[in-house]
Design an enzyme around this catalytic site. Structure first.
Site, mmCIF file in Angstrom:
data_model
loop_
_atom_site.group_PDB
_atom_site.id
_atom_site.type_symbol
_atom_site.label_atom_id
_atom_site.label_comp_id
_atom_site.label_asym_id
_atom_site.label_seq_id
_atom_site.Cartn_x
_atom_site.Cartn_y
_atom_site.Cartn_z
ATOM 1 C CD GLN A 1 -1.420 -2.330 2.006
ATOM 2 O OE1 GLN A 1 -0.216 -2.526 2.174
ATOM 3 N NE2 GLN A 1 -2.349 -3.162 2.489
ATOM 4 C CD GLN B 1 -1.968 -3.199 -2.246
ATOM 5 O OE1 GLN B 1 -0.926 -3.793 -2.495
ATOM 6 N NE2 GLN B 1 -2.819 -3.616 -1.318
ATOM 7 C CG ASP B 2 -4.358 0.694 -1.066
ATOM 8 O OD1 ASP B 2 -5.102 0.016 -1.791
ATOM 9 O OD2 ASP B 2 -4.079 0.375 0.102
ATOM 10 C CG ASP C 1 -7.979 -3.479 -3.417
ATOM 11 O OD1 ASP C 1 -8.697 -4.027 -4.263
ATOM 12 O OD2 ASP C 1 -7.507 -4.087 -2.428
ATOM 13 N NE ARG D 1 -9.606 -6.705 -3.292
ATOM 14 C CZ ARG D 1 -8.574 -7.416 -2.817
ATOM 15 N NH1 ARG D 1 -8.691 -8.726 -2.628
ATOM 16 N NH2 ARG D 1 -7.428 -6.812 -2.537
#
Length: 379
Positions: A175, A197-198, A221, A277
């Site tokens: 992250q 990520q993120d 994500d 998700r």
């Protein structure tokens, strides 16, 4: 503070002496009972204190012209500051008028934070490709977590950014947030968000945010959080075989993430892509009239390994196009909106006024033209 009062002798007036049961008032001819003396003196003290406070408040709210509302940042020293955070620190909190920060082209290698008290701030970059705010923190670096790994954190309400790149260059180390925004009524127009990520944490359980004509890229994500956020005419690039969104929509809210007329792109290595998700059980995400690449899997959505999430999420689509648009093959627990249902997915309805009396509550998301980059003369 207690003020001792001496009798005032007026011209031609004899000084009157008070009895043992009395104390002197403000004038020579005024005697008051001792029992009332302390109370009267206390009241006078309170009145004087209120007068001082009132004068202070008047100084804060009158003559707004005494404060600065325009700042400039440039790496070459031609602005007021060389660093963005220095400019933020110089801004008046809760300003009496909007503040504009003009940022010249350059790579600003710094971690910045706009606190909640810095409301009504505008960041105007010279060019989105060349005005770059970047850092390389990530979760697990020392004591850093996902939520402290940000390059930029924006908490001041009614924030506006234009023509700026927000980047986290930590790489694929887990992250690593480029933008953490928990401000309400925040607008990002013609901006770029680069990371893995993120990339974007759309935070704030009751926050509303608009991303218009932006470019967003990431791996896993890379658009996540609880905010109500609209992505309008944006280009979204998935760089790996993973998940685009991970909403954690606050329970009870009608809207979470809404993508309107966006284009989804995929890197060569991104063989299988999920639209989203649920980071939390009540996630809400909708793709409306978006162009989807063939890498979007037929089912479209993932339940994060928990079938109970299928009962509580709202994953919706409407009139998407492209080889990845497969309404007939989508997960049975997702939803294809009807014309009537899709009609509610407009910024006006999604961002419906919560309190009509709040500043800028009506129409804050309707900025349709770019704000000019007007570099002021250096004083």
């Amino acid at each position: 503070m207690i003020f001792k009062m001496k009798p005032l002798k007026m011209k031609g007036e004899k000084l009157r002496r008070c009895t043992g049961a009395q104390v002197c008032g403000a004038t020579a001819g005024c005697c008051i009972p001792k029992a009332f003396g302390p109370r009267i003196i206390k009241n006078i003290s309170v009145l004087m204190l209120l007068l001082i406070i009132t004068q202070g408040v008047a100084a804060q709210t009158s003559n707004p012209g005494q404060y600065r509302y325009t700042f400039t940042v440039a790496k070459d020293g031609s602005g007021d500051f060389k660093y963005i955070q220095d400019a933020i620190d110089a801004m008046r909190v809760y300003p009496l008028a909007p503040i504009t920060l003009y940022i010249r082209n350059g790579v600003y290698n710094e971690k910045i934070e706009l606190p909640a008290g810095n409301t009504d701030v505008n960041f105007i970059g010279e060019n989105a490709d060349s005005t770059i705010i970047t850092f390389n923190d990530y979760s697990g670096r020392g004591k850093l977590t996902t939520f402290t790994s940000f390059t930029a954190k924006i908490s001041g309400n009614r924030f506006y950014a234009q023509n700026i790149t927000f980047a986290n260059t930590a790489g694929r180390v887990g992250q690593a947030v480029a933008l953490y925004v928990d401000a309400d009524k925040a607008v990002f127009k013609y901006c770029r968000f680069l990371g893995d990520q993120d990339t974007i944490f759309a935070a704030g359980e009751t926050a509303r945010q608009l991303f218009s004509d932006c470019y967003i890229e990431g791996t896993t994500d890379f658009i996540f959080g609880p905010a109500t956020a609209v992505f309008q005419r944006c280009t979204i690039k998935e760089k790996s075989a993973s998940y685009i969104t991970a909403a954690s929509t606050t329970p009870g809210k009608k809207f979470g993430f809404v993508f309107l007329d966006c284009k989804i792109e995929a890197a060569a290595e991104a063989a299988k892509i999920y639209l989203g998700r649920p980071w939390r059980a009540h996630a809400k995400t909708a793709f409306i009239r978006c162009e989807l690449p063939h890498q979007i899997i037929a089912g479209g959505w993932h339940n994060w390994g928990n079938s109970d999430n299928e009962k509580t999420v709202l994953y919706a689509e409407y009139k998407n196009t492209g080889p990845g648009a497969s309404p007939g093959a989508r997960a049975t627990w997702s939803k294809q909106l009807t014309d009537r249902e899709a009609a509610a997915y407009t910024p006006e309805h999604i961002f419906a006024a919560v309190n009509a009396g709040l500043p800028g509550e009506a129409g804050w998301f309707k900025q349709t033209t770019l704000k000019p980059f007007l570099w002021p003369a250096k004083q």
